[in-house]
Scaffold this motif. Structure first.
Motif, PDB file in Angstrom:
ATOM      1  N   ILE A  73      68.811  24.952  33.326  1.00  0.00           N
ATOM      2  CA  ILE A  73      69.678  24.160  32.456  1.00  0.00           C
ATOM      3  C   ILE A  73      70.286  23.037  33.292  1.00  0.00           C
ATOM      4  O   ILE A  73      70.805  23.278  34.382  1.00  0.00           O
ATOM      5  CB  ILE A  73      70.813  25.026  31.867  1.00  0.00           C
ATOM      6  CG1 ILE A  73      70.247  26.253  31.150  1.00  0.00           C
ATOM      7  CG2 ILE A  73      71.692  24.205  30.931  1.00  0.00           C
ATOM      8  CD1 ILE A  73      71.282  27.350  30.900  1.00  0.00           C
ATOM      9  N   LEU A  74      70.228  21.823  32.771  1.00  0.00           N
ATOM     10  CA  LEU A  74      70.871  20.685  33.413  1.00  0.00           C
ATOM     11  C   LEU A  74      72.038  20.253  32.526  1.00  0.00           C
ATOM     12  O   LEU A  74      71.846  19.913  31.357  1.00  0.00           O
ATOM     13  CB  LEU A  74      69.881  19.524  33.576  1.00  0.00           C
ATOM     14  CG  LEU A  74      70.414  18.285  34.280  1.00  0.00           C
ATOM     15  CD1 LEU A  74      70.777  18.602  35.730  1.00  0.00           C
ATOM     16  CD2 LEU A  74      69.384  17.161  34.215  1.00  0.00           C
ATOM     17  N   ILE A  75      73.244  20.301  33.080  1.00  0.00           N
ATOM     18  CA  ILE A  75      74.446  19.881  32.365  1.00  0.00           C
ATOM     19  C   ILE A  75      74.798  18.488  32.878  1.00  0.00           C
ATOM     20  O   ILE A  75      75.260  18.332  34.012  1.00  0.00           O
ATOM     21  CB  ILE A  75      75.633  20.845  32.598  1.00  0.00           C
ATOM     22  CG1 ILE A  75      75.245  22.303  32.307  1.00  0.00           C
ATOM     23  CG2 ILE A  75      76.847  20.392  31.792  1.00  0.00           C
ATOM     24  CD1 ILE A  75      74.913  22.592  30.872  1.00  0.00           C
ATOM     25  N   ALA A  76      74.543  17.468  32.060  1.00  0.00           N
ATOM     26  CA  ALA A  76      74.757  16.082  32.473  1.00  0.00           C
ATOM     27  C   ALA A  76      76.147  15.608  32.081  1.00  0.00           C
ATOM     28  O   ALA A  76      76.650  15.936  31.004  1.00  0.00           O
ATOM     29  CB  ALA A  76      73.708  15.181  31.827  1.00  0.00           C
ATOM     30  N   ASP A  77      76.744  14.840  32.966  1.00  0.00           N
ATOM     31  CA  ASP A  77      78.023  14.193  32.676  1.00  0.00           C
ATOM     32  C   ASP A  77      77.770  13.109  31.631  1.00  0.00           C
ATOM     33  O   ASP A  77      77.186  12.070  31.935  1.00  0.00           O
ATOM     34  CB  ASP A  77      78.594  13.601  33.953  1.00  0.00           C
ATOM     35  CG  ASP A  77      79.890  12.832  33.741  1.00  0.00           C
ATOM     36  OD1 ASP A  77      80.499  12.965  32.661  1.00  0.00           O
ATOM     37  OD2 ASP A  77      80.286  12.104  34.672  1.00  0.00           O
ATOM     38  N   GLU A  78      78.149  13.388  30.413  1.00  0.00           N
ATOM     39  CA  GLU A  78      78.041  12.508  29.257  1.00  0.00           C
ATOM     40  C   GLU A  78      76.596  12.274  28.836  1.00  0.00           C
ATOM     41  O   GLU A  78      76.119  12.903  27.906  1.00  0.00           O
ATOM     42  CB  GLU A  78      78.774  11.193  29.498  1.00  0.00           C
ATOM     43  CG  GLU A  78      79.164  10.538  28.210  1.00  0.00           C
ATOM     44  CD  GLU A  78      80.231   9.480  28.394  1.00  0.00           C
ATOM     45  OE1 GLU A  78      81.004   9.321  27.453  1.00  0.00           O
ATOM     46  OE2 GLU A  78      80.283   8.824  29.448  1.00  0.00           O
ATOM     47  N   LYS A  79      75.866  11.392  29.485  1.00  0.00           N
ATOM     48  CA  LYS A  79      74.475  11.081  29.110  1.00  0.00           C
ATOM     49  C   LYS A  79      73.572  11.293  30.318  1.00  0.00           C
ATOM     50  O   LYS A  79      73.899  10.895  31.424  1.00  0.00           O
ATOM     51  CB  LYS A  79      74.338   9.628  28.636  1.00  0.00           C
ATOM     52  CG  LYS A  79      75.099   9.311  27.377  1.00  0.00           C
ATOM     53  CD  LYS A  79      74.387   9.888  26.188  1.00  0.00           C
ATOM     54  CE  LYS A  79      75.111   9.522  24.899  1.00  0.00           C
ATOM     55  NZ  LYS A  79      74.632  10.267  23.778  1.00  0.00           N
ATOM     56  N   SER A  80      72.416  11.899  30.075  1.00  0.00           N
ATOM     57  CA  SER A  80      71.470  12.123  31.168  1.00  0.00           C
ATOM     58  C   SER A  80      70.484  10.966  31.255  1.00  0.00           C
ATOM     59  O   SER A  80      70.064  10.417  30.237  1.00  0.00           O
ATOM     60  CB  SER A  80      70.700  13.430  30.960  1.00  0.00           C
ATOM     61  OG  SER A  80      69.928  13.710  32.107  1.00  0.00           O
TER      62      SER A  80
ATOM     63  N   ILE B  80      72.711  23.502  36.527  1.00  0.00           N
ATOM     64  CA  ILE B  80      73.049  22.471  37.497  1.00  0.00           C
ATOM     65  C   ILE B  80      73.942  21.461  36.793  1.00  0.00           C
ATOM     66  O   ILE B  80      73.602  20.974  35.718  1.00  0.00           O
ATOM     67  CB  ILE B  80      71.774  21.769  38.024  1.00  0.00           C
ATOM     68  CG1 ILE B  80      70.853  22.773  38.718  1.00  0.00           C
ATOM     69  CG2 ILE B  80      72.149  20.620  38.961  1.00  0.00           C
ATOM     70  CD1 ILE B  80      69.473  22.223  39.054  1.00  0.00           C
ATOM     71  N   ILE B  81      75.089  21.175  37.388  1.00  0.00           N
ATOM     72  CA  ILE B  81      75.965  20.132  36.863  1.00  0.00           C
ATOM     73  C   ILE B  81      75.597  18.828  37.564  1.00  0.00           C
ATOM     74  O   ILE B  81      75.495  18.772  38.792  1.00  0.00           O
ATOM     75  CB  ILE B  81      77.447  20.492  37.056  1.00  0.00           C
ATOM     76  CG1 ILE B  81      77.781  21.737  36.221  1.00  0.00           C
ATOM     77  CG2 ILE B  81      78.337  19.314  36.656  1.00  0.00           C
ATOM     78  CD1 ILE B  81      79.212  22.213  36.330  1.00  0.00           C
ATOM     79  N   TYR B  82      75.417  17.771  36.751  1.00  0.00           N
ATOM     80  CA  TYR B  82      74.789  16.552  37.230  1.00  0.00           C
ATOM     81  C   TYR B  82      75.508  15.305  36.724  1.00  0.00           C
ATOM     82  O   TYR B  82      75.832  15.193  35.544  1.00  0.00           O
ATOM     83  CB  TYR B  82      73.339  16.552  36.738  1.00  0.00           C
ATOM     84  CG  TYR B  82      72.627  15.242  36.842  1.00  0.00           C
ATOM     85  CD1 TYR B  82      72.338  14.696  38.084  1.00  0.00           C
ATOM     86  CD2 TYR B  82      72.250  14.539  35.712  1.00  0.00           C
ATOM     87  CE1 TYR B  82      71.684  13.483  38.187  1.00  0.00           C
ATOM     88  CE2 TYR B  82      71.587  13.335  35.803  1.00  0.00           C
ATOM     89  CZ  TYR B  82      71.312  12.805  37.051  1.00  0.00           C
ATOM     90  OH  TYR B  82      70.667  11.609  37.148  1.00  0.00           O
ATOM     91  N   SER B  83      75.753  14.382  37.633  1.00  0.00           N
ATOM     92  CA  SER B  83      76.252  13.056  37.285  1.00  0.00           C
ATOM     93  C   SER B  83      75.089  12.074  37.422  1.00  0.00           C
ATOM     94  O   SER B  83      74.383  12.088  38.443  1.00  0.00           O
ATOM     95  CB  SER B  83      77.381  12.662  38.235  1.00  0.00           C
ATOM     96  OG  SER B  83      77.780  11.335  37.969  1.00  0.00           O
TER      97      SER B  83
END
Length: 172
Positions: A35-42, A6-9
């Motif tokens: 898997i969580l793909i965070a934009d920069e910092k989660s 999952i791509i996440y902001s």
């Protein structure tokens, strides 16, 4: 087995929490690699998820880097990519298992947006009874051969594919 990334902001935390709660009820979700793909910092670290913080390039989010990170960290050949604000049918994972095969990308043929953020209870009701709602997201799935599809939005929102096909296609 299936890997889900999952791509996440971080500004979408409420939508992500609701989506994960909806996914938790799906048959097969607990067995998936998550898997969580965070934009920069989660700002969230959900149970059972590997969280990858995706760096920005010159201050900008790079979607292709996020995709590459998701695919790279996937342990399984079958992969599902999701945006962090999807509401999917309760049988979504079983639909993917049935439809996914080599040399294809499986994605939604009908995709609608909710007109506001709803409570978890309402989101689950929308998920379970999609035809009762005017604004529903991701009603079903269809196939497109790699690099032969309509090109626009095939790789956004929710798409399933084989890791080897992603690599053969050259990625996003």
């Amino acid at each position: 087995m299936i890997s889900i990334f999952i791509i996440y902001s971080p500004d979408r935390k409420q939508q992500l929490e609701s989506m994960i709660s909806c996914l938790d009820d799906m048959d097969g979700f607990k067995e998936c690699q998550k898997i969580l793909i965070a934009d920069e910092k989660s700002n969230i670290f959900p149970d059972g998820f590997e969280v990858i913080e995706n760096p920005r390039r010159n201050g900008k989010f790079v979607w292709s880097w996020a995709w590459a990170a998701g695919v790279y960290h996937s342990r399984h050949e079958s992969i599902i990519y999701l945006d962090s604000d999807r509401i999917l049918p309760i049988n979504y994972i079983s639909l993917i298992k049935k439809e996914l095969r080599p040399n294809s990308f499986v994605f939604t043929s009908d995709h609608r947006m909710l007109n506001q953020d709803f409570s978890l209870k309402k989101n689950k009701n929308i998920r379970d009874y999609p035809l009762n709602y005017e604004y529903f997201v991701d009603l079903d799935v269809r196939h497109v051969m790699p690099l032969e599809g309509p090109g626009k939005n095939v790789m956004s929102g929710s798409v399933a594919f084989m890791k080897s096909d992603y690599i053969k296609s050259g990625g996003v």
